[in-house]
Enzyme design. Structure first.
Site, mmCIF file in Angstrom:
data_model
loop_
_atom_site.group_PDB
_atom_site.id
_atom_site.type_symbol
_atom_site.label_atom_id
_atom_site.label_comp_id
_atom_site.label_asym_id
_atom_site.label_seq_id
_atom_site.Cartn_x
_atom_site.Cartn_y
_atom_site.Cartn_z
ATOM 1 C CE LYS A 190 104.217 75.554 -46.399
ATOM 2 N NZ LYS A 190 104.978 75.507 -45.358
ATOM 3 N N GLY A 242 97.536 69.457 -40.401
ATOM 4 C CA GLY A 242 97.728 70.827 -40.004
ATOM 5 C C GLY A 242 96.117 71.218 -39.443
ATOM 6 C CB SER A 243 95.260 74.276 -38.009
ATOM 7 O OG SER A 243 95.395 75.082 -39.107
ATOM 8 C CB THR A 244 90.151 71.970 -38.076
ATOM 9 O OG1 THR A 244 90.377 70.801 -37.457
ATOM 10 C CG2 THR A 244 88.648 72.143 -38.740
ATOM 11 C CD GLU A 245 92.276 79.596 -38.901
ATOM 12 O OE1 GLU A 245 92.924 79.227 -37.683
ATOM 13 O OE2 GLU A 245 92.314 80.799 -38.934
ATOM 14 N N GLY A 247 92.722 73.592 -43.250
ATOM 15 C CA GLY A 247 92.325 72.494 -43.909
ATOM 16 C C GLY A 247 90.891 73.105 -44.729
ATOM 17 C CD GLU A 264 96.127 63.713 -39.425
ATOM 18 O OE1 GLU A 264 95.372 64.338 -38.318
ATOM 19 O OE2 GLU A 264 97.304 63.741 -39.162
ATOM 20 C CB CYS A 298 96.581 65.838 -35.008
ATOM 21 S SG CYS A 298 97.296 64.322 -35.709
#
Ligand code: NAI
Length: 786
Positions: A190, A242-245, A247, A264, A298
């Site tokens: 996606k 993508g974002s840590t949130e 993840g 990542e 990133c």
């Protein structure tokens, strides 16, 4: 402006790249803006608009994936995987080669489409993104070709769900799809909702290459579509960038499901300039570090640390350079800084700077900003305290924060003062200094006198809350493979029930203590439990470890961090010495195992002998698990160094109470980690005997800590502890879900058995799989050769 006027001003004339071909594809492609499932495009359905952030024009209307779409994509991938995974590596290599060739053939269209969709300067999409995409497919064609010979005994994971961000849309697709396919997996990918167009164009290429249907499936949509993939029971692995949130949410959502996971995530990467650096090069590097792709990278060098003696000069030069940056139409080949991906992202950046910038001094480049479109000027913020929000949070825009340092030690301290650990740049003309600093930085990638270098041959990925796993290179392919092995459900292993009549083993109190910081310690609770042998005889008592004991053990393990700096040779000597001392007491351990578990004396003896051999194995590996020097097609070499993970907490196998503990401890300490081991729950006395062996074997205090107690009670503490870097579980209790969920806090690495068996007596119980889990790969890019 005419040519002579341009000549007079020495200004740049506009040089826009033609967009006709890409726009024509968008017009023709209306029927393609469904999903790509099983080799065909589905009919477009309700969805969302994809806009050009530079002009805010609608480029296409795309479909939002529904549960049925994701079901269909997963089913197609599953069906295709059965054949794809069994193809000879050479056959897969030919397809990957064809994909590389076709991307190359259509490079211009891809570059323009990427720039239209994402807003990045055409110079970047043309010269960096798309060439790296080709390189990724070529490189992985090679890995597919070599797989059978070089990685025997491995098999693909199955169907991979891949969720990618919008900052490098096609490049992230290549990073995900190429290794997955090379290893024999099929994918459901996606793209990010802002930037799906090049992924859909890539689907065309899959058809052109004759890729078997179902091998690559692409569904479009927002985070809800991502969640459908993450939660789908037909998926074997999730790879997310993508974002840590998000993840963290994915870590929680996949906990206990048995799905493999690589994440990542974000970063706040330090860019360290020492006073002997080539300042002009460091300034140019900084332009690439933070204004490349509008800082939406990133691993962007978003935190400048400059040595005090040169700080004023450096800032002055930097501001002059910032003023020279050209911002505007991304399709213009003269442009340095393009548009931010979307108004939402622009708003986030604006708000962060408005709120946080007030604490410091904000300098914004004096460049003209187009009236329309998502543009944000290159920005430098200085004078913030190290704890300020903007010094800690990822801004993900063209905003640099800067501070000064005095000594190399202070530079390292400031650099590592972050919850992230993705990348770092070090600028100095002193090779000794650079190579002294690189190992001290907590980062998966370090660039020396360079920044933002990427190549398919060098693994990329982070530590701490930047995620786990590596993408690219030999080290990355393992994220898409598993050892070929038959496992069975591991039934809970319990000790003999308490006999009806109390039996006394010995008139003396035989309560085995815990082993923390090199000392025997009473459990904090003060409680212990009786341990009965297989025949119901009371063999002694074992302490009931609690949260407090785990915390003490973790603290002791941290205090022993000097172990990481010892040489492999020294660690080998100590492992041999442990083996020697265990060997001297082998009769005693054989008897202990026999009475604890009830196995035949010969079986018990075999377990002791295998434990001794295993210690020899990791003594051997301690100075032989070398990193690599990756050849990268840029002036330089990427040194892939193996570093210890840090503090590893492990629930040891319940079966094979001695051998299991040794099999977990030995690779961990051989690689320089310190560990907190929770002994076999039903048979803990083999572990408590074993620490007497450790005590006589020169193992420094705190390197190995042993707790006895209840796995299910101790697992959440180990998993949730913020100072534990990785948790492994080989317990027969079903604690895998608890561990994976608990690990989401600081996104520590986990390696759990999902209550499946492993035969500790055989090669399954040792080897590279363990060494990989016990190490981080840090790629250090250094200038080398011409
Ligand atoms: P995001 O992490 O929300 O989106 C990345 C991908 O995940 C997209 O494909 C999105 O559709 C998908 N997604 C979102 N929620 C999901 C969920 N619950 N389950 C599964 N998939 C989900 O990033 P976003 O919102 O686009 O950007 C926000 C911030 O994230 C940025 O400001 C930046 O700080 C950071 N970011 C970091 C990236 C990196 O490469 N490390 C890339 C993109 C964003």
């Amino acid at each position: 402006m005419n040519v002579s006027e341009i000549f007079e001003t020495m200004d740049y004339g506009p040089a826009p790249e033609g967009a006709a071909e890409a726009l024509a594809w968008l017009v023709d492609g209306g029927d393609r803006f469904g999903h790509f499932i099983d080799g065909k495009f589905t009919s477009p359905t309700d969805g969302f608009e994809s806009r050009n952030p530079a002009t805010e024009e609608v480029l296409a209307t795309l479909s939002q994936a529904t549960p049925d779409d994701v079901d269909a994509a997963v089913a197609a991938a599953r069906k295709a995987q059965a054949k794809w995974g069994k193809l000879p590596g050479h056959a897969r290599a030919k397809y990957l080669y064809a994909l590389a060739r076709l991307v190359q053939k259509h490079a211009r269209l891809f570059a323009v489409l990427e720039t239209l969709d994402n807003g990045k300067p055409i110079r970047e999409s043309r010269d960096i993104d798309i060439p790296l995409v080709q390189r990724h497919f070529y490189y992985h064609a090679g890995l597919a070709q070599l797989m059978e010979a070089e990685l025997p005994g491995h098999e693909p994971l199955g169907v991979c769900g891949q969720i990618i961000p919008w900052n490098f849309p096609l490049l992230m697709l290549a990073w995900k799809v190429a290794p997955a396919l090379a290893a024999g997996n099929t994918v459901v990918l996606k793209p990010a909702e802002y930037t799906s167009l090049t992924a859909l164009r890539f689907a065309d290429i899959c058809r052109e290459a004759g890729l078997p249907k179902g091998v690559v499936n692409i569904v479009t949509g927002d985070g809800a579509a991502g969640e459908l993939i993450v939660n789908h029971s037909g998926i074997d692995k999730i790879a997310f960038t993508g974002s840590t949130e998000v993840g963290r949410k994915i870590r929680e959502a996949t906990a206990g499901s048995g799905k493999s996971l690589t994440l990542e995530l974000g970063g706040k990467s330090p860019y360290i300039v020492f006073e002997d650096a080539d300042i002009d090069s460091a300034i140019e590097g900084l332009v690439d570090a933070i204004w490349f792709n509008q800082g939406q990278v990133c691993c962007a060098g978003s935190r400048l640390l400059v040595q005090e003696g040169i700080a004023d000069r450096f800032y002055a030069k930097l501001k002059t350079r910032m003023d020279g940056l050209r911002l505007g139409n991304p399709l213009d080949k003269c442009i340095d800084v393009g548009a931010v991906v979307d108004p939402v992202q622009l708003e986030t950046i604006t708000q962060l700077v408005t709120e946080g910038g007030a604490e410091g001094e904000v300098y914004q480049a004096k460049c003209a900003i187009p009236e329309q479109g998502c543009y944000y000027p290159p920005t430098l913020i200085t004078g913030l305290s190290p704890a300020a929000k903007l010094m800690q949070e990822e801004i993900f825009g063209p905003v640099l924060v800067g501070c000064t340092f005095r000594t190399p030690a202070e530079a390292v301290q400031l650099a590592n003062n972050t919850r992230y650990g993705l990348a770092a740049s070090v600028w100095t003309e002193n090779v000794n200094l650079a190579l002294d600093i690189a190992p001290k930085l907590v980062a998966g990638v370090v660039w020396v006198n360079a920044t933002n270098l990427f190549d398919a041959a060098a693994g990329f990925g982070g530590m701490r809350e930047s995620g786990f796993g590596r993408e690219g290179g030999w080290e990355g392919i393992h994220a898409y493979l598993k050892p070929a092995r038959i496992t069975k459900p591991l039934k809970p292993i319990t000790a003999e029930a308490k006999p009806e009549e109390l039996d006394v083993a010995d008139p003396l109190d035989r309560t085995a203590k815990l082993y923390i910081g090199g000392k025997q310690a009473r459990p904090d609770s003060g409680y212990s439990r009786p341990i009965y042998g297989a025949r119901g005889r009371l063999l002694g008592h074992a302490g009931l470890g609690s949260r407090k004991d785990i915390r003490n053990a973790v603290e002791a393990a941290h205090k022993a961090a000097g172990w990481a700096k010892t040489t492999g040779h020294l660690r080998a000597q100590i492992l041999y010495y442990i083996a020697e001392n265990l060997s001297a007491r082998s009769a005693e351990f054989t008897e202990r195992l026999r009475s604890l578990t009830g196995v035949h004396a010969k079986t018990a003896q075999a377990e002791v002998e295998t434990a001794i051999a295993r210690l020899f194995t990791y003594a051997a590996w301690a100075d032989k698990y070398d990193g690599a020097a990756h050849s990268v097609p840029i002036r330089g070499v990427a040194l892939a160094m193996h570093e210890p993970v840090g503090v590893i907490g492990a629930l040891c196998p319940d079966d094979a109470p001695l051998l299991g503990l040794v099999s977990v401890m030995a690779p961990a300490i051989a690689m320089g980690n310190t560990c907190v081991l929770t002994a076999s729950e039903p048979f803990p006395l083999a572990a408590t005997d074993f620490y007497q062996v450790l005590e006589t074997s020169d193992v420094p205090a705190g390197v190995v800590n042993i707790i006895t107690g209840n796995h299910a009670e101790l697992a959440p503490t180990l998993a949730g502890h913020l100072d534990v870097d990785a948790v492994w579980s080989f317990s027969s209790s079903d604690v895998s879900a608890v561990i994976e969920k608990g690990a989401a806090g600081n996104l520590k690495r986990t390696w759990v058995n999902h209550a499946r068996t492993r035969d500790w007596m055989t090669a399954e119980g040792e080897g590279r799989e363990f060494l990989r889990a016990a190490t981080e790969v840090k790629n250090i890019w250094v200038p080398y050769g011409e």
